[in-house]
Motif scaffolding. Structure first.
Motif, PDB file in Angstrom:
ATOM      1  N   GLU A  89       0.816  -1.212   0.000  1.00 15.13           N
ATOM      2  CA  GLU A  89       0.000   0.000   0.000  1.00 15.13           C
ATOM      3  C   GLU A  89       0.852   1.265   0.000  1.00 15.13           C
ATOM      4  OE1 GLU A  89      -2.875  -0.196   3.139  1.00 15.13           O
ATOM      5  OE2 GLU A  89      -4.017  -1.802   2.180  1.00 15.13           O
ATOM      6  N   GLY A  90       2.090   1.135  -0.436  1.00 13.17           N
ATOM      7  CA  GLY A  90       2.953   2.314  -0.569  1.00 13.17           C
ATOM      8  C   GLY A  90       4.123   2.328   0.386  1.00 13.17           C
ATOM      9  N   ARG A  91       3.992   1.588   1.490  1.00 13.23           N
ATOM     10  CA  ARG A  91       5.071   1.546   2.480  1.00 13.23           C
ATOM     11  C   ARG A  91       5.383   0.107   2.875  1.00 13.23           C
ATOM     12  NH1 ARG A  91       3.542   6.541   6.630  1.00 13.23           N
ATOM     13  NH2 ARG A  91       3.679   8.232   5.076  1.00 13.23           N
ATOM     14  N   GLY A  92       5.275  -0.790   1.916  1.00 15.58           N
ATOM     15  CA  GLY A  92       5.556  -2.182   2.197  1.00 15.58           C
ATOM     16  C   GLY A  92       4.298  -3.013   2.291  1.00 15.58           C
ATOM     17  N   PRO A  93       4.454  -4.323   2.576  1.00 13.46           N
ATOM     18  CA  PRO A  93       3.305  -5.241   2.567  1.00 13.46           C
ATOM     19  C   PRO A  93       2.348  -4.997   3.735  1.00 13.46           C
ATOM     20  CG  PRO A  93       5.264  -6.358   3.360  1.00 13.46           C
ATOM     21  CD  PRO A  93       5.719  -5.010   2.879  1.00 13.46           C
ATOM     22  N   VAL A  94       1.054  -5.050   3.413  1.00  9.60           N
ATOM     23  CA  VAL A  94       0.004  -4.905   4.418  1.00  9.60           C
ATOM     24  C   VAL A  94      -0.918  -6.117   4.299  1.00  9.60           C
ATOM     25  CG1 VAL A  94      -1.942  -3.530   5.238  1.00  9.60           C
ATOM     26  CG2 VAL A  94       0.088  -2.389   4.322  1.00  9.60           C
ATOM     27  N   GLN A  95      -1.152  -6.781   5.428  1.00  9.36           N
ATOM     28  CA  GLN A  95      -2.013  -7.958   5.432  1.00  9.36           C
ATOM     29  C   GLN A  95      -3.460  -7.544   5.182  1.00  9.36           C
ATOM     30  OE1 GLN A  95      -1.342 -11.426   8.243  1.00  9.36           O
ATOM     31  NE2 GLN A  95      -3.153 -10.537   9.188  1.00  9.36           N
ATOM     32  N   GLN A  96      -4.105  -8.219   4.230  1.00 10.53           N
ATOM     33  CA  GLN A  96      -5.480  -7.910   3.864  1.00 10.53           C
ATOM     34  C   GLN A  96      -6.430  -8.949   4.467  1.00 10.53           C
ATOM     35  OE1 GLN A  96      -5.977  -5.037   2.136  1.00 10.53           O
ATOM     36  NE2 GLN A  96      -3.742  -4.800   2.181  1.00 10.53           N
ATOM     37  N   CYS A  97      -7.690  -8.559   4.610  1.00  7.73           N
ATOM     38  CA  CYS A  97      -8.698  -9.494   5.091  1.00  7.73           C
ATOM     39  C   CYS A  97      -9.213 -10.330   3.928  1.00  7.73           C
ATOM     40  CB  CYS A  97      -9.853  -8.735   5.748  1.00  7.73           C
ATOM     41  SG  CYS A  97     -10.804  -7.697   4.599  1.00  7.73           S
ATOM     42  N   LEU A  98     -10.034 -11.316   4.215  1.00  6.05           N
ATOM     43  CA  LEU A  98     -10.735 -12.039   3.161  1.00  6.05           C
ATOM     44  C   LEU A  98     -11.792 -11.121   2.548  1.00  6.05           C
ATOM     45  CD1 LEU A  98     -11.324 -15.426   5.002  1.00  6.05           C
ATOM     46  CD2 LEU A  98      -9.993 -15.168   2.902  1.00  6.05           C
ATOM     47  N   PRO A  99     -11.952 -11.129   1.222  1.00  9.50           N
ATOM     48  CA  PRO A  99     -13.024 -10.321   0.628  1.00  9.50           C
ATOM     49  C   PRO A  99     -14.382 -10.857   1.062  1.00  9.50           C
ATOM     50  CG  PRO A  99     -12.038 -11.780  -1.011  1.00  9.50           C
ATOM     51  CD  PRO A  99     -11.203 -11.898   0.221  1.00  9.50           C
ATOM     52  N   TYR A 100     -15.302  -9.961   1.400  1.00  5.13           N
ATOM     53  CA  TYR A 100     -16.614 -10.405   1.880  1.00  5.13           C
ATOM     54  C   TYR A 100     -17.680  -9.379   1.538  1.00  5.13           C
ATOM     55  CZ  TYR A 100     -16.050  -7.063   5.739  1.00  5.13           C
ATOM     56  OH  TYR A 100     -15.871  -5.910   6.471  1.00  5.13           O
ATOM     57  N   GLY A 101     -18.936  -9.812   1.558  1.00  6.93           N
ATOM     58  CA  GLY A 101     -20.072  -8.922   1.368  1.00  6.93           C
ATOM     59  C   GLY A 101     -20.413  -8.690  -0.097  1.00  6.93           C
ATOM     60  N   PRO A 102     -21.350  -7.766  -0.367  1.00 12.45           N
ATOM     61  CA  PRO A 102     -21.787  -7.506  -1.748  1.00 12.45           C
ATOM     62  C   PRO A 102     -20.701  -6.898  -2.633  1.00 12.45           C
ATOM     63  CG  PRO A 102     -23.399  -6.664  -0.160  1.00 12.45           C
ATOM     64  CD  PRO A 102     -22.179  -7.028   0.619  1.00 12.45           C
ATOM     65  N   MET A 103     -19.837  -6.045  -2.076  1.00 15.19           N
ATOM     66  CA  MET A 103     -18.907  -5.282  -2.905  1.00 15.19           C
ATOM     67  C   MET A 103     -18.004  -6.146  -3.780  1.00 15.19           C
ATOM     68  SD  MET A 103     -18.270  -1.954  -3.430  1.00 15.19           S
ATOM     69  CE  MET A 103     -18.496  -0.991  -1.931  1.00 15.19           C
ATOM     70  N   PRO A 104     -17.277  -7.140  -3.233  1.00 15.27           N
ATOM     71  CA  PRO A 104     -16.428  -7.934  -4.118  1.00 15.27           C
ATOM     72  C   PRO A 104     -17.216  -8.764  -5.125  1.00 15.27           C
ATOM     73  CG  PRO A 104     -16.412  -8.842  -1.887  1.00 15.27           C
ATOM     74  CD  PRO A 104     -17.097  -7.518  -1.811  1.00 15.27           C
ATOM     75  N   ARG A 105     -18.436  -9.149  -4.782  1.00 11.31           N
ATOM     76  CA  ARG A 105     -19.274  -9.877  -5.732  1.00 11.31           C
ATOM     77  C   ARG A 105     -19.607  -8.988  -6.928  1.00 11.31           C
ATOM     78  NH1 ARG A 105     -20.064 -12.234  -0.885  1.00 11.31           N
ATOM     79  NH2 ARG A 105     -20.885 -14.383  -0.803  1.00 11.31           N
ATOM     80  N   LEU A 106     -20.023  -7.759  -6.656  1.00 11.94           N
ATOM     81  CA  LEU A 106     -20.354  -6.825  -7.723  1.00 11.94           C
ATOM     82  C   LEU A 106     -19.115  -6.451  -8.527  1.00 11.94           C
ATOM     83  CD1 LEU A 106     -22.806  -4.547  -5.723  1.00 11.94           C
ATOM     84  CD2 LEU A 106     -23.426  -6.115  -7.574  1.00 11.94           C
ATOM     85  N   ALA A 107     -17.994  -6.263  -7.826  1.00 11.06           N
ATOM     86  CA  ALA A 107     -16.756  -5.914  -8.516  1.00 11.06           C
ATOM     87  C   ALA A 107     -16.315  -7.039  -9.449  1.00 11.06           C
ATOM     88  CB  ALA A 107     -15.662  -5.596  -7.502  1.00 11.06           C
ATOM     89  N   LEU A 108     -16.353  -8.281  -8.950  1.00 11.31           N
ATOM     90  CA  LEU A 108     -15.969  -9.417  -9.793  1.00 11.31           C
ATOM     91  C   LEU A 108     -16.908  -9.560 -10.991  1.00 11.31           C
ATOM     92  CD1 LEU A 108     -14.854 -12.431  -7.554  1.00 11.31           C
ATOM     93  CD2 LEU A 108     -13.575 -11.349  -9.410  1.00 11.31           C
ATOM     94  N   ALA A 109     -18.199  -9.324 -10.771  1.00  9.56           N
ATOM     95  CA  ALA A 109     -19.151  -9.402 -11.875  1.00  9.56           C
ATOM     96  C   ALA A 109     -18.856  -8.325 -12.912  1.00  9.56           C
ATOM     97  CB  ALA A 109     -20.587  -9.255 -11.357  1.00  9.56           C
ATOM     98  N   TRP A 110     -18.534  -7.114 -12.447  1.00  7.00           N
ATOM     99  CA  TRP A 110     -18.251  -6.033 -13.395  1.00  7.00           C
ATOM    100  C   TRP A 110     -16.961  -6.315 -14.160  1.00  7.00           C
ATOM    101  CZ3 TRP A 110     -14.926  -2.496 -15.240  1.00  7.00           C
ATOM    102  CH2 TRP A 110     -15.465  -1.503 -16.059  1.00  7.00           C
ATOM    103  N   LEU A 111     -15.911  -6.739 -13.452  1.00  9.17           N
ATOM    104  CA  LEU A 111     -14.640  -7.058 -14.101  1.00  9.17           C
ATOM    105  C   LEU A 111     -14.814  -8.210 -15.090  1.00  9.17           C
ATOM    106  CD1 LEU A 111     -12.338  -6.928 -10.937  1.00  9.17           C
ATOM    107  CD2 LEU A 111     -12.457  -5.202 -12.746  1.00  9.17           C
ATOM    108  N   SER A 112     -15.576  -9.234 -14.671  1.00  2.41           N
ATOM    109  CA  SER A 112     -15.805 -10.382 -15.536  1.00  2.41           C
ATOM    110  C   SER A 112     -16.600  -9.990 -16.774  1.00  2.41           C
ATOM    111  CB  SER A 112     -16.547 -11.479 -14.761  1.00  2.41           C
ATOM    112  OG  SER A 112     -15.787 -11.914 -13.650  1.00  2.41           O
ATOM    113  N   THR A 113     -17.577  -9.128 -16.586  1.00  2.57           N
ATOM    114  CA  THR A 113     -18.406  -8.672 -17.707  1.00  2.57           C
ATOM    115  C   THR A 113     -17.567  -7.963 -18.747  1.00  2.57           C
ATOM    116  OG1 THR A 113     -20.357  -8.466 -16.287  1.00  2.57           O
ATOM    117  CG2 THR A 113     -20.367  -7.224 -18.347  1.00  2.57           C
ATOM    118  N   TYR A 114     -16.726  -7.050 -18.286  1.00  2.00           N
ATOM    119  CA  TYR A 114     -15.870  -6.316 -19.232  1.00  2.00           C
ATOM    120  C   TYR A 114     -14.921  -7.277 -19.944  1.00  2.00           C
ATOM    121  CZ  TYR A 114     -13.122  -2.505 -21.189  1.00  2.00           C
ATOM    122  OH  TYR A 114     -12.501  -1.647 -22.072  1.00  2.00           O
ATOM    123  N   SER A 115     -14.355  -8.213 -19.197  1.00  2.00           N
ATOM    124  CA  SER A 115     -13.410  -9.171 -19.766  1.00  2.00           C
ATOM    125  C   SER A 115     -14.062 -10.033 -20.841  1.00  2.00           C
ATOM    126  CB  SER A 115     -12.838 -10.054 -18.662  1.00  2.00           C
ATOM    127  OG  SER A 115     -11.965 -11.038 -19.183  1.00  2.00           O
TER     128      SER A 115
END
Length: 310
Positions: A89-115
């Protein structure tokens, strides 16, 4: 307006069974009813068509935040394993959480649609976070920016395994992502990455296994991860039923959609959450034939949300 709402309710009630019946609808339910009438009356065209991966129609990402670093879910022959990752994130590695909820579902659908539409791995995600939210059918309220940043980072960092009948995809869906570095003013244009690159493996798997969805339905269901999961599942499942209807009991449905429900009343508690979302899904998937029966649901052969090409 009162007459218009009444007409919407009468039209829907005239063509739907008990699972779909909504009496004295709230303002939110009126939006669902109106959207369902729009989808019922006007076939999808152009931007109405969206896509997502077939395996993610059967087993979804986590619906709520988990403390774990790994998530596993299986339904029949399909399974998904998600492992949380790290992102610079600009200053080295940052541990991320598991993706959850509506947002990653919608994002994956949008990315997949464009692809799928453009047959490309490079996905332009807009000139700003606000534009990307708009593309996903979400408003640009302040809280959305924090959620979007967290979930896009989690999605970009995670390792994803998708398996079905002897074939396994291993890897990260996102190969390249420039982190949204600052958290002080997320609306600034320079902070938004602008481009995401899908990995070779995920891109190839998606081209082979994309399931068409109605984007209008996704926009209406955007507030519920469970609603999005049910819609994607029915869109993938119903048109593949050949012959006699399929009966699914509450226990296997809970194991597929509600593994977080445990204890003596697990099936009952899951059912209370599942049925209201199912009713919304059936409003925006008007051709879906689903009936509640003793002990579960009956699924009947139905046309997909996006008609077959003639």
């Amino acid at each position: 307006m009162a007459e218009e709402n009444s007409n919407v309710k009468r039209t829907h009630n005239a063509r739907k069974g008990p699972l779909r019946l909504i009496t004295d609808p709230t303002a939110a339910e009126k939006k669902v009813l109106a959207a369902g009438l729009e989808i019922f009356s006007n076939p999808p065209e152009g931007e109405d068509m969206a896509f997502t991966h077939a395996v993610l129609c059967q087993v979804g990402l986590p619906r709520s935040k988990l403390d774990a670093r790994e998530f596993m879910r299986q339904s029949g022959d399909a399974w998904v394993n998600v492992q949380a990752g790290w992102l610079d994130e600009g200053r080295g590695p940052v541990q991320q959480c598991l993706p959850y909820g509506p947002m990653p579902r919608l994002a994956l659908a949008w990315l997949s649609t464009y692809s799928v539409r453009h047959k490309t791995q490079e996905i332009p995600v807009g000139d700003s976070a606000a534009e990307f939210l708009r593309l996903m059918g979400m408003d640009s309220q302040g809280a959305r920016y924090k959620t979007l940043r967290q979930q896009m980072h989690a999605l970009a960092a995670c390792r994803l395994q998708l398996g079905f009948k002897g074939r396994t995809f291993n890897g990260q869906p996102v190969e390249q992502f420039d982190a949204w570095i600052s958290n002080r003013d997320e609306r600034q244009r320079p902070l938004w990455p602008g481009l995401m690159v899908l990995s070779d493996g995920y891109h190839k798997s998606l081209q082979e296994s994309a399931v068409p969805l109605d984007n209008r339905a996704l926009h209406i269901l955007k507030g519920s991860a469970l609603g999005l999961d049910i819609y994607a599942w029915l869109a993938h499942r119903l048109h593949r039923i050949d012959g006699r209807p399929v009966i699914l009991h509450w226990k296997p449905l809970r194991e597929q959609f509600g593994q977080e429900y445990t204890g003596k009343e697990a099936d009952k508690d899951f059912k209370k959450k599942f049925l209201p979302q199912l009713r919304k899904v059936l409003e925006v998937y008007p051709k879906a034939k689903v009936r509640q029966v003793n002990g579960g649901l009956m699924l009947m052969a139905s046309p997909p949300p996006i008609p077959y090409k003639v």
